[in-house]
Design a protein around this motif. Structure first.
Motif, PDB file in Angstrom:
ATOM      1  N   ILE A  15       1.721   3.519   1.528  1.00 19.99           N
ATOM      2  CA  ILE A  15       0.986   2.257   1.412  1.00 19.99           C
ATOM      3  C   ILE A  15       0.249   2.246   0.082  1.00 19.99           C
ATOM      4  O   ILE A  15      -0.723   2.970  -0.111  1.00 19.99           O
ATOM      5  CB  ILE A  15      -0.009   2.078   2.566  1.00 19.99           C
ATOM      6  CG1 ILE A  15       0.694   2.204   3.918  1.00 19.99           C
ATOM      7  CG2 ILE A  15      -0.705   0.727   2.462  1.00 19.99           C
ATOM      8  CD1 ILE A  15      -0.252   2.157   5.110  1.00 19.99           C
ATOM      9  N   GLY A  16       0.730   1.426  -0.847  1.00 19.22           N
ATOM     10  CA  GLY A  16       0.113   1.330  -2.162  1.00 19.22           C
ATOM     11  C   GLY A  16       0.981   1.953  -3.236  1.00 19.22           C
ATOM     12  O   GLY A  16       1.389   3.109  -3.120  1.00 19.22           O
ATOM     13  N   GLU A  39       3.670  -2.516  -1.172  1.00 16.19           N
ATOM     14  CA  GLU A  39       2.699  -2.895  -2.203  1.00 16.19           C
ATOM     15  C   GLU A  39       2.410  -4.385  -2.086  1.00 16.19           C
ATOM     16  O   GLU A  39       3.326  -5.201  -2.020  1.00 16.19           O
ATOM     17  CB  GLU A  39       3.238  -2.576  -3.589  1.00 16.19           C
ATOM     18  CG  GLU A  39       2.420  -3.136  -4.742  1.00 16.19           C
ATOM     19  CD  GLU A  39       0.957  -2.687  -4.734  1.00 16.19           C
ATOM     20  OE1 GLU A  39       0.081  -3.571  -4.876  1.00 16.19           O
ATOM     21  OE2 GLU A  39       0.697  -1.485  -4.567  1.00 16.19           O
ATOM     22  N   LYS A  40       1.136  -4.743  -2.062  1.00 18.05           N
ATOM     23  CA  LYS A  40       0.765  -6.150  -1.876  1.00 18.05           C
ATOM     24  C   LYS A  40       0.644  -6.919  -3.186  1.00 18.05           C
ATOM     25  O   LYS A  40       0.690  -8.144  -3.206  1.00 18.05           O
ATOM     26  CB  LYS A  40      -0.556  -6.256  -1.113  1.00 18.05           C
ATOM     27  CG  LYS A  40      -1.776  -5.786  -1.885  1.00 18.05           C
ATOM     28  CD  LYS A  40      -3.047  -6.020  -1.085  1.00 18.05           C
ATOM     29  CE  LYS A  40      -4.278  -5.620  -1.876  1.00 18.05           C
ATOM     30  NZ  LYS A  40      -5.529  -5.889  -1.139  1.00 18.05           N
ATOM     31  N   THR A 117       1.057  -6.775   2.690  1.00 18.16           N
ATOM     32  CA  THR A 117      -0.172  -6.046   3.014  1.00 18.16           C
ATOM     33  C   THR A 117       0.002  -5.321   4.335  1.00 18.16           C
ATOM     34  O   THR A 117       0.306  -5.942   5.358  1.00 18.16           O
ATOM     35  CB  THR A 117      -1.366  -7.008   3.114  1.00 18.16           C
ATOM     36  OG1 THR A 117      -1.494  -7.718   1.872  1.00 18.16           O
ATOM     37  CG2 THR A 117      -2.648  -6.253   3.404  1.00 18.16           C
ATOM     38  N   VAL A 147      -1.324   7.218   2.608  1.00 13.90           N
ATOM     39  CA  VAL A 147      -2.205   6.109   2.257  1.00 13.90           C
ATOM     40  C   VAL A 147      -2.628   6.266   0.803  1.00 13.90           C
ATOM     41  O   VAL A 147      -3.205   7.293   0.416  1.00 13.90           O
ATOM     42  CB  VAL A 147      -3.446   6.077   3.168  1.00 13.90           C
ATOM     43  CG1 VAL A 147      -4.373   4.930   2.753  1.00 13.90           C
ATOM     44  CG2 VAL A 147      -3.040   5.937   4.624  1.00 13.90           C
ATOM     45  N   THR A 149      -4.135   3.420  -1.216  1.00 15.48           N
ATOM     46  CA  THR A 149      -4.583   2.047  -1.439  1.00 15.48           C
ATOM     47  C   THR A 149      -5.589   1.898  -2.579  1.00 15.48           C
ATOM     48  O   THR A 149      -6.026   0.778  -2.878  1.00 15.48           O
ATOM     49  CB  THR A 149      -5.188   1.471  -0.149  1.00 15.48           C
ATOM     50  OG1 THR A 149      -6.064   2.452   0.441  1.00 15.48           O
ATOM     51  CG2 THR A 149      -4.097   1.134   0.844  1.00 15.48           C
ATOM     52  N   THR A 283     -10.439   0.985   1.856  1.00 17.80           N
ATOM     53  CA  THR A 283     -10.043   1.444   3.195  1.00 17.80           C
ATOM     54  C   THR A 283     -10.334   0.397   4.256  1.00 17.80           C
ATOM     55  O   THR A 283      -9.880   0.527   5.397  1.00 17.80           O
ATOM     56  CB  THR A 283     -10.790   2.749   3.568  1.00 17.80           C
ATOM     57  OG1 THR A 283     -12.205   2.553   3.384  1.00 17.80           O
ATOM     58  CG2 THR A 283     -10.324   3.909   2.716  1.00 17.80           C
ATOM     59  N   LEU A 286      -7.295  -1.694   6.199  1.00 14.53           N
ATOM     60  CA  LEU A 286      -6.172  -0.974   6.813  1.00 14.53           C
ATOM     61  C   LEU A 286      -6.201  -0.895   8.340  1.00 14.53           C
ATOM     62  O   LEU A 286      -5.232  -0.451   8.949  1.00 14.53           O
ATOM     63  CB  LEU A 286      -6.128   0.464   6.257  1.00 14.53           C
ATOM     64  CG  LEU A 286      -5.697   0.605   4.797  1.00 14.53           C
ATOM     65  CD1 LEU A 286      -6.063   1.986   4.270  1.00 14.53           C
ATOM     66  CD2 LEU A 286      -4.209   0.367   4.666  1.00 14.53           C
TER      67      LEU A 286
END
Length: 475
Positions: A15-16, A39-40, A117, A147, A149, A283, A286
């Motif tokens: 994530i990220g 990735e957002k 996301t 993680v 982020t 954080t 999430l």
């Protein structure tokens, strides 16, 4: 029409896609693991898109313009004109090339890329909401999750980044013009880097800082060199003052109000105010509790030497995993997490994480200071070499600062180094390698360095520690 929720699965979910995340994803895929990267925003994360790379581009541009306009001593007479919109376009081109490169590298290594996301549904799945109307969402189940982020700029009361004249570091790096007057709140590394950029672009810069000096966390003599240079550029410092509010001014600009601990108030006129008081981990987006995770009081996810969180199959890397919040530290953590998941005997070793500040002059540090070495039970010896004794530094016109090497007197092992001066961010790599490989002062002095170079200053500092310096007086 809204696309319904679909469900997919992967061995490793990252994530990220910042320096920690995309590196982790590529390394996991290289180890034969089915890997999905969510990735957002943009590949490369804050560092590549809104931080490290854009700021260094502007620093290079500002330095070039300033040096060209102040080189009369070299017999060069020029009056550069800075087109900020053009510089921004050049910077954006670099960013676009690098973000495109990250995406291509991920695809070439077999990483599945997902835009959206991610939020945890439980400890083995996430929901990914895709951006845009009608894009829907999907559920991704995973065996392992990393993680990554990252972090975001910290706000302070009374200064909302949504306000027209209040800038975050990201906003400052997107400006198409140079403000006539800029108040910078915070004299840490971000505030000092950007203050220097704008001062060199003929902006009137005022820095307010709650503490009593610039660059907290760095030794006094290191910070002093940077502060003195900043003052020579016209930067006006006010210490022991916290920014309390801003308001519209009478001249079309704004007024920034500050207050000391004793309640004494001051005001500073500006056109924009840049808030650079630090960054906090991301954080809160999430739904960590769904995965059985809880950040500490500072918002970080605590990890072990293999980047594991309290939930064994969930890892955290980069800014979200705690200090130091450095891109290269995040990348190393990402590699380790991916290798651990792949069954490799990987672990983190933090004895030599270099840090750099791209002020004028630059700062590069790694390992222990003399005081830290004493606290760890060593009997340190210290060698120092000033750049004003370096022939190469003199030919660049940049002679402020020094190289300092800290070593253990009994064994000669290199323990740390502090460099403030030209190209310090590059020079510190040699000291980091010396610490990592267990090199001694004798190893450094036995290594023939090219002449004339700035790197000779590292050699000279090591010789000074041994009392064998040729080009400076021995201590």
């Amino acid at each position: 029409m809204v696309v319904g929720d679909i469900s997919t699965g992967t061995e490793v979910l990252v994530i990220g896609a910042g320096p920690g995340g995309y590196v982790a994803a590529i390394r996991a895929a290289q180890n034969g693991l089915d890997t999905t990267l969510v990735e957002k925003d943009a590949y490369g994360g804050t560092c590549l898109n809104h931080g490290c790379i854009p700021s260094k581009a502007y620093i290079t541009g500002a330095n070039l313009a300033y040096d060209a306009g102040h080189a009369e001593e070299m017999g060069i007479h020029a009056d550069p004109v800075v087109d900020m919109a053009g510089m921004r376009e050049w910077k954006n081109g670099i960013v676009d090339q690098l973000t495109g490169g990250v995406e291509k590298l991920c695809k070439a290594n077999g990483v599945n890329l997902v835009k959206g996301t991610a939020t945890f549904k439980d400890d083995s799945s996430v929901r990914v909401a895709h951006g845009g109307e009608g894009q829907g969402s999907e559920t991704i189940t995973f065996e392992h999750c990393i993680v990554a982020t990252g972090s975001r700029p910290m706000q302070i009361p009374g200064f909302d980044f949504a306000d027209e004249h209040v800038l975050s570091s990201r906003d400052a790096l997107a400006l198409e013009y140079v403000p006539d007057r800029l108040v910078v709140v915070g004299a840490g590394y971000i505030g000092m880097e950007l203050s220097t950029v704008f001062a060199k672009l003929d902006c009137e810069v005022t820095v307010v800082e709650m503490l009593d000096d610039v660059l907290p966390g760095y030794e006094d003599d290191v910070a002093r060199v940077v502060k003195k240079r900043a003052e020579s550029l016209g930067i006006d410092f006010h210490f022991g003052e916290g920014a309390s509010e801003w308001r519209e001014g009478n001249d079309g600009g704004i007024v920034v109000a500050t207050e000391t601990e004793d309640g004494e108030e001051s005001t500073y006129a500006a056109d924009e105010v840049l808030v650079a008081v630090g960054r906090r981990p991301v954080t809160d987006t999430l739904n960590l509790e769904k995965a059985g995770l809880e950040p500490n009081e500072k918002g970080f996810l605590e990890t072990d030497e293999q980047a594991r969180t309290d939930v064994d199959h969930i890892y955290a890397v980069g800014d979200v995993a705690g200090e130091p919040m450095l891109a290269h530290k995040g990348s190393k953590e990402g590699m380790v997490a991916a290798e651990v998941i792949a069954g490799e005997p990987a672990a983190l070793d933090y004895q030599a994480i270099p840090a750099a500040v791209f002020t004028d002059p630059e700062i590069g540090t790694v390992g222990m200071t003399e005081g830290e070495a004493e606290e760890m039970g060593f009997d340190p010896i210290v060698g120092k070499f000033p750049f004003n004794a370096s022939g190469r530094a003199m030919t660049t016109g940049h002679t402020d600062g020094f190289v300092r090497i800290v070593a253990d007197e009994e064994s000669g092992f290199v323990l740390g180094g502090q460099i403030v001066g030209p190209e310090a961010s590059e020079l510190v790599a040699e000291v980091a390698l010396a610490i990592e490989m267990g090199a001694t002062l004798e190893d450094l002095t036995a290594t023939i360095h090219t002449h004339p170079t700035l790197a000779e200053s590292v050699l000279e500092a090591a010789e000074n520690a041994l009392g064998q310096a040729i080009h400076t007086l021995n201590r």
